[in-house]
Design a protein around this motif. Structure first.
Motif, PDB file in Angstrom:
ATOM      1  N   ALA A   1       0.836  -1.205   0.000  1.00 43.67           N
ATOM      2  CA  ALA A   1       0.000   0.000   0.000  1.00 43.67           C
ATOM      3  C   ALA A   1       0.870   1.254   0.000  1.00 43.67           C
ATOM      4  N   ARG A   2       1.948   1.213   0.745  1.00 44.16           N
ATOM      5  CA  ARG A   2       2.873   2.349   0.777  1.00 44.16           C
ATOM      6  C   ARG A   2       3.530   2.547  -0.588  1.00 44.16           C
TER       7      ARG A   2
ATOM      8  N   SER B   1       4.204   5.786  -5.198  1.00 47.31           N
ATOM      9  CA  SER B   1       4.390   5.749  -6.649  1.00 47.31           C
ATOM     10  C   SER B   1       3.353   6.605  -7.369  1.00 47.31           C
ATOM     11  N   VAL B   2       2.112   6.543  -6.944  1.00 43.93           N
ATOM     12  CA  VAL B   2       1.067   7.362  -7.552  1.00 43.93           C
ATOM     13  C   VAL B   2       1.372   8.845  -7.331  1.00 43.93           C
TER      14      VAL B   2
ATOM     15  N   GLU C   1      10.116   3.000  -4.229  1.00 43.11           N
ATOM     16  CA  GLU C   1      10.149   1.819  -3.364  1.00 43.11           C
ATOM     17  C   GLU C   1      10.730   2.083  -1.977  1.00 43.11           C
ATOM     18  N   ASP C   2      11.182   3.293  -1.699  1.00 37.43           N
ATOM     19  CA  ASP C   2      11.862   3.577  -0.432  1.00 37.43           C
ATOM     20  C   ASP C   2      11.002   3.262   0.789  1.00 37.43           C
ATOM     21  N   GLY C   3       9.779   3.755   0.815  1.00 36.70           N
ATOM     22  CA  GLY C   3       8.893   3.519   1.956  1.00 36.70           C
ATOM     23  C   GLY C   3       8.568   2.048   2.115  1.00 36.70           C
TER      24      GLY C   3
END
Length: 89
Positions: A29-30, A35-36, A43-45
């Motif tokens: 979800a993160r 990304s949105v 991808e960091d989070g």
């Protein structure tokens, strides 16, 4: 189902897998949210969340303690708060 019920009723091997599933869901979800917002893959989070859980041998013990302390809340709410504290929003 509350965190307290999960902690009391679920066998430990199932508990670990159950928590990992929630963590992976929160990580994905993160990834989608970041990304949105950025208009590209970010991808960091997601990686922070996955590293916090999978690369930290004490994470499951911290989850168990948090479930004990917040036993009236749904498990995903407790985990989401932990993830937010570790990796932001």
């Amino acid at each position: 189902m509350t965190a307290g019920v999960v902690l009391r009723e679920m066998p430990s091997n199932e508990f670990v897998v159950y928590v990992a599933g929630i963590v992976e869901g929160l990580a994905y979800a993160r990834f989608r949210k970041d990304s949105v917002a950025a208009g590209r893959k970010v991808e960091d989070g997601m990686q922070c969340i996955r590293d916090w859980y999978h690369n930290n041998p004490e994470s499951i013990l911290k989850v168990e303690e948090a479930f004990r302390q917040h036993d009236k809340y749904p498990p995903w709410v407790v985990l989401a708060a932990m993830v937010k504290k570790e990796c932001g929003e």
